[in-house]
Design a protein around this motif. Structure first.
Motif, PDB file in Angstrom:
ATOM      1  N   ALA A  91      17.699  -3.220 -14.881  1.00 31.41           N
ATOM      2  CA  ALA A  91      16.600  -3.963 -13.979  1.00 31.41           C
ATOM      3  C   ALA A  91      16.070  -2.946 -13.124  1.00 31.41           C
ATOM      4  O   ALA A  91      16.670  -2.048 -12.811  1.00 31.41           O
ATOM      5  CB  ALA A  91      17.433  -5.270 -13.371  1.00 31.41           C
ATOM      6  N   ASP A  92      14.959  -3.261 -12.428  1.00 34.74           N
ATOM      7  CA  ASP A  92      14.248  -2.633 -11.310  1.00 34.74           C
ATOM      8  C   ASP A  92      14.960  -3.212 -10.213  1.00 34.74           C
ATOM      9  O   ASP A  92      15.529  -3.786 -10.169  1.00 34.74           O
ATOM     10  CB  ASP A  92      12.911  -2.383 -11.610  1.00 34.74           C
ATOM     11  N   ALA A  93      14.301  -2.545  -8.860  1.00 32.87           N
ATOM     12  CA  ALA A  93      14.920  -3.051  -7.814  1.00 32.87           C
ATOM     13  C   ALA A  93      14.382  -4.410  -7.258  1.00 32.87           C
ATOM     14  O   ALA A  93      15.003  -5.177  -6.272  1.00 32.87           O
ATOM     15  CB  ALA A  93      14.272  -2.040  -6.719  1.00 32.87           C
ATOM     16  N   SER A  94      13.464  -5.023  -8.137  1.00 31.56           N
ATOM     17  CA  SER A  94      13.065  -6.315  -7.935  1.00 31.56           C
ATOM     18  C   SER A  94      13.901  -7.542  -8.858  1.00 31.56           C
ATOM     19  O   SER A  94      13.555  -8.770  -8.898  1.00 31.56           O
ATOM     20  CB  SER A  94      11.661  -6.720  -8.135  1.00 31.56           C
ATOM     21  N   VAL A 119       5.763 -11.728  -4.439  1.00 29.21           N
ATOM     22  CA  VAL A 119       6.201 -10.367  -3.940  1.00 29.21           C
ATOM     23  C   VAL A 119       7.428  -9.952  -4.491  1.00 29.21           C
ATOM     24  O   VAL A 119       8.647 -10.430  -4.465  1.00 29.21           O
ATOM     25  CB  VAL A 119       6.079 -10.348  -2.433  1.00 29.21           C
ATOM     26  N   THR A 120       7.459  -8.858  -4.989  1.00 33.37           N
ATOM     27  CA  THR A 120       8.660  -8.052  -5.594  1.00 33.37           C
ATOM     28  C   THR A 120       8.758  -6.780  -5.021  1.00 33.37           C
ATOM     29  O   THR A 120       7.664  -6.144  -4.416  1.00 33.37           O
ATOM     30  CB  THR A 120       8.822  -8.097  -7.187  1.00 33.37           C
ATOM     31  N   LEU A 121       9.912  -6.204  -5.002  1.00 32.59           N
ATOM     32  CA  LEU A 121      10.023  -4.683  -4.932  1.00 32.59           C
ATOM     33  C   LEU A 121       9.418  -3.845  -6.121  1.00 32.59           C
ATOM     34  O   LEU A 121       9.262  -4.251  -7.311  1.00 32.59           O
ATOM     35  CB  LEU A 121      11.489  -4.246  -4.659  1.00 32.59           C
ATOM     36  N   ALA A 122       8.756  -2.679  -5.827  1.00 36.31           N
ATOM     37  CA  ALA A 122       8.133  -1.680  -6.684  1.00 36.31           C
ATOM     38  C   ALA A 122       9.119  -1.179  -7.439  1.00 36.31           C
ATOM     39  O   ALA A 122      10.144  -0.851  -7.017  1.00 36.31           O
ATOM     40  CB  ALA A 122       7.320  -0.755  -5.850  1.00 36.31           C
ATOM     41  N   ARG A 123       8.679  -0.975  -8.879  1.00 36.61           N
ATOM     42  CA  ARG A 123       9.627  -0.555  -9.720  1.00 36.61           C
ATOM     43  C   ARG A 123       9.945   0.996  -9.534  1.00 36.61           C
ATOM     44  O   ARG A 123      10.958   1.376  -9.895  1.00 36.61           O
ATOM     45  CB  ARG A 123       9.021  -0.477 -11.217  1.00 36.61           C
ATOM     46  N   ASN A 124       9.180   1.711  -8.927  1.00 34.00           N
ATOM     47  CA  ASN A 124       9.549   3.288  -8.701  1.00 34.00           C
ATOM     48  C   ASN A 124      10.615   3.505  -7.806  1.00 34.00           C
ATOM     49  O   ASN A 124      10.772   4.611  -7.492  1.00 34.00           O
ATOM     50  CB  ASN A 124       8.151   3.817  -8.245  1.00 34.00           C
ATOM     51  N   LEU A 125      11.318   2.395  -7.036  1.00 34.67           N
ATOM     52  CA  LEU A 125      12.400   2.442  -6.364  1.00 34.67           C
ATOM     53  C   LEU A 125      13.530   2.739  -6.938  1.00 34.67           C
ATOM     54  O   LEU A 125      14.658   3.190  -6.289  1.00 34.67           O
ATOM     55  CB  LEU A 125      12.540   1.347  -5.629  1.00 34.67           C
ATOM     56  N   GLY A 126      13.565   2.735  -8.262  1.00 31.94           N
ATOM     57  CA  GLY A 126      14.723   3.102  -9.101  1.00 31.94           C
ATOM     58  C   GLY A 126      15.326   1.888 -10.323  1.00 31.94           C
ATOM     59  O   GLY A 126      14.687   0.898 -10.106  1.00 31.94           O
ATOM     60  N   LEU A 127      16.435   2.046 -10.604  1.00 35.30           N
ATOM     61  CA  LEU A 127      17.044   1.298 -11.641  1.00 35.30           C
ATOM     62  C   LEU A 127      18.526   0.951 -11.088  1.00 35.30           C
ATOM     63  O   LEU A 127      19.012   1.659 -10.530  1.00 35.30           O
ATOM     64  CB  LEU A 127      16.974   1.884 -12.880  1.00 35.30           C
ATOM     65  N   VAL A 128      18.903  -0.106 -11.934  1.00 37.80           N
ATOM     66  CA  VAL A 128      20.361  -0.524 -11.853  1.00 37.80           C
ATOM     67  C   VAL A 128      20.817  -1.099 -13.047  1.00 37.80           C
ATOM     68  O   VAL A 128      20.031  -1.549 -13.931  1.00 37.80           O
ATOM     69  CB  VAL A 128      20.375  -1.628 -10.596  1.00 37.80           C
ATOM     70  N   GLY A 164       0.823  -1.349   0.114  1.00 35.38           N
ATOM     71  CA  GLY A 164      -0.214   0.121  -0.103  1.00 35.38           C
ATOM     72  C   GLY A 164       0.869   1.332  -0.010  1.00 35.38           C
ATOM     73  O   GLY A 164       0.525   2.416  -0.593  1.00 35.38           O
ATOM     74  N   ALA A 165       1.995   1.158   0.715  1.00 36.56           N
ATOM     75  CA  ALA A 165       2.909   2.350   0.558  1.00 36.56           C
ATOM     76  C   ALA A 165       3.756   2.736  -0.648  1.00 36.56           C
ATOM     77  O   ALA A 165       4.569   3.438  -0.839  1.00 36.56           O
ATOM     78  CB  ALA A 165       3.840   2.171   1.738  1.00 36.56           C
ATOM     79  N   GLY A 166       3.822   1.439  -1.653  1.00 38.37           N
ATOM     80  CA  GLY A 166       4.554   1.506  -2.864  1.00 38.37           C
ATOM     81  C   GLY A 166       5.769   0.963  -2.514  1.00 38.37           C
ATOM     82  O   GLY A 166       6.526   1.183  -3.520  1.00 38.37           O
ATOM     83  N   VAL A 167       6.145   0.314  -1.564  1.00 41.44           N
ATOM     84  CA  VAL A 167       7.582  -0.212  -1.595  1.00 41.44           C
ATOM     85  C   VAL A 167       7.611  -1.534  -1.866  1.00 41.44           C
ATOM     86  O   VAL A 167       8.580  -1.982  -2.682  1.00 41.44           O
ATOM     87  CB  VAL A 167       7.988  -0.438   0.122  1.00 41.44           C
ATOM     88  N   LEU A 168       6.422  -2.308  -1.939  1.00 46.74           N
ATOM     89  CA  LEU A 168       6.412  -3.845  -2.457  1.00 46.74           C
ATOM     90  C   LEU A 168       5.201  -3.822  -3.664  1.00 46.74           C
ATOM     91  O   LEU A 168       4.459  -2.920  -3.682  1.00 46.74           O
ATOM     92  CB  LEU A 168       6.160  -4.925  -1.467  1.00 46.74           C
ATOM     93  N   HIS A 169       5.537  -4.836  -4.531  1.00 44.12           N
ATOM     94  CA  HIS A 169       4.456  -4.923  -5.290  1.00 44.12           C
ATOM     95  C   HIS A 169       3.954  -6.589  -5.384  1.00 44.12           C
ATOM     96  O   HIS A 169       5.008  -7.209  -5.257  1.00 44.12           O
ATOM     97  CB  HIS A 169       4.829  -4.767  -6.795  1.00 44.12           C
TER      98      HIS A 169
END
Length: 408
Positions: free
Chosen positions: A114-117, A90-99, A71-76
């Motif tokens: 890749a995204d944070a997941s 469960v994965t990390l939300a994409r809006n945490l950034g890119l590597v 709900g907070a946008g940290v996980l998807h």
């Protein structure tokens, strides 16, 4: 700052506070949140049941925290099935950034985002001249990363970190190649500084076989194993070791260089300056040279294809290569006793033509054990192992630097 990053930052603050004032229910809950986020970050994707097993938390606690962080946008979260049963992935939300992950081969450059997941969003390759210079190659890598970020409709400031793998021993502390002449045009180059200045992000550099070993241990054929030997067999031969779940670098980054183990002390001169190294018997120049008189000009891909079609000469060369690799791998097994040997690189595509003889020799030459023979398998990630490892260390760097807001 996005809500997701702000929330993640709150998790980090709470965990640090927990270390100062233990026992509080609030700090315990924040520590459990950080534990869940860290587990998802390291594994890339887990079901809630798997999260409970990895973190040691109860399924009910995991479910409540996952729902809150989603709900907070940290996980998807997304519906999935495991063993015929419905599950929540469960994965990390994409809006945490890119590597970004960068793999410099002897003749090619591969870049992945890749995204944070750890979901790969873009993957591109381009050829390089055999004797390309580091400064030109790094500029091309920086330009390609920038273009790929823009192609995803993302901003350049969403790039958090970059991982780079190079086909030579690397001092992890400085990002410099530790031997002279192993990769022409790269001697003395400080890769983190040069690429970091181009992109304005942290850059971590390691040997390509090391990062192949890391990727296969986290995501591939050696998942769940604590002692892993990874052999990368392509134009050259490299090795990476995972012991106790951690990459072994040695004194200055030269651990695992199985390609430069001496097979014949009176053998041909190797590019490292020694005689009779394993690479002089099983590297691409040696293999293709043995077939030149009978088959003309071939590539490694040609040799593998013809062997699959039954060509006796190509099959013999690959079988001999498997035996040479088996001798070197057996010596390695008698020293470090890995649970599994994973073979990657272009020659791993030959399958049992290569792995069968290798497996036989390893079984013959290793110390007998009640645990049975060491398992020898092909890399599950194939040609993507090294770039996936580069992405993994980039994500680790982002986490440790606080760019993701989570550090445990």
């Amino acid at each position: 700052m996005s809500l997701a990053r702000a929330t993640a930052g709150g998790i980090l603050t709470a965990v640090r506070a927990d270390r100062v004032t233990p026992g509080s229910q609030t700090s315990l809950r924040e520590a459990n949140r950080a534990r869940i986020v860290s587990a998802v970050q390291r594994r890339g994707s887990l079901t809630q049941i798997e999260l409970a097993g990895v973190t040691g938390l109860s399924p009910a606690t995991v479910s409540n925290i996952v729902k809150e962080l989603a709900g907070a946008g940290v996980l998807h979260t997304s519906p999935s099935t495991r063993s015929g049963r419905r599950a929540l992935q469960v994965t990390l939300a994409r809006n945490l950034g890119l590597v970004a992950g960068v793999h410099f081969g002897t003749r090619s450059l591969r870049v992945a985002l890749a995204d944070a997941s750890m979901q790969v969003l873009a993957d591109q390759r381009m050829p390089l001249a055999p004797d390309h210079r580091a400064d030109a190659g790094l500029r091309r890598a920086a330009l390609l990363i920038t273009e790929m970020v823009e192609s995803l409709d993302a901003r350049t400031d969403e790039l958090l970190a970059v991982g780079v793998c190079i086909p030579a021993p690397v001092d992890r502390r400085t990002g410099r190649i530790i031997t002279v002449g192993m990769l022409r045009g790269w001697d003395g180059i400080a890769v983190p500084e040069m690429l970091g200045e181009e992109l304005n992000v942290p850059v971590t550099v390691d040997n390509d076989a090391n990062l192949g070993a890391l990727a296969e241990t986290r995501f591939g054929a050696a998942t769940g194993r604590d002692a892993v030997a990874y052999l990368r067999v392509s134009h050259g031969v490299g090795g990476g070791l995972i012991l106790g779940g951690r990459l072994l670098h040695g004194r200055a980054g030269g651990a695992g260089e199985i390609g430069h183990v001496t097979i014949d002390e009176n053998g041909p001169i190797c590019r490292c300056g020694n005689r009779g190294c394993l690479e002089t018997f099983v590297g691409a120049p040696a293999l293709l040279g043995m077939l030149a008189a009978s088959h003309g000009h071939l590539t490694l891909r040609d040799v593998i294809t013809r062997a699959e079609e039954g060509d006796p000469g190509c099959r013999r060369v690959l079988s001999d290569t498997g035996q040479h690799l088996g001798v070197a791998a057996a010596n390695l097994c008698n020293l470090v006793d890995p649970e599994i040997i994973v073979v990657g690189g272009r020659l791993a595509e030959a399958g049992e033509v290569l792995l069968g003889p290798m497996r036989t020799v390893v079984g013959q030459r290793t110390m007998p054990s009640t645990a049975g023979p060491v398992e020898v398998v092909a890399a599950a990630l194939g040609a993507a192992a090294e770039v996936r490892g580069a992405l993994a260390v980039a994500l680790d760097t982002a986490r440790l630097s606080g760019a993701l807001g989570v550090s445990v």
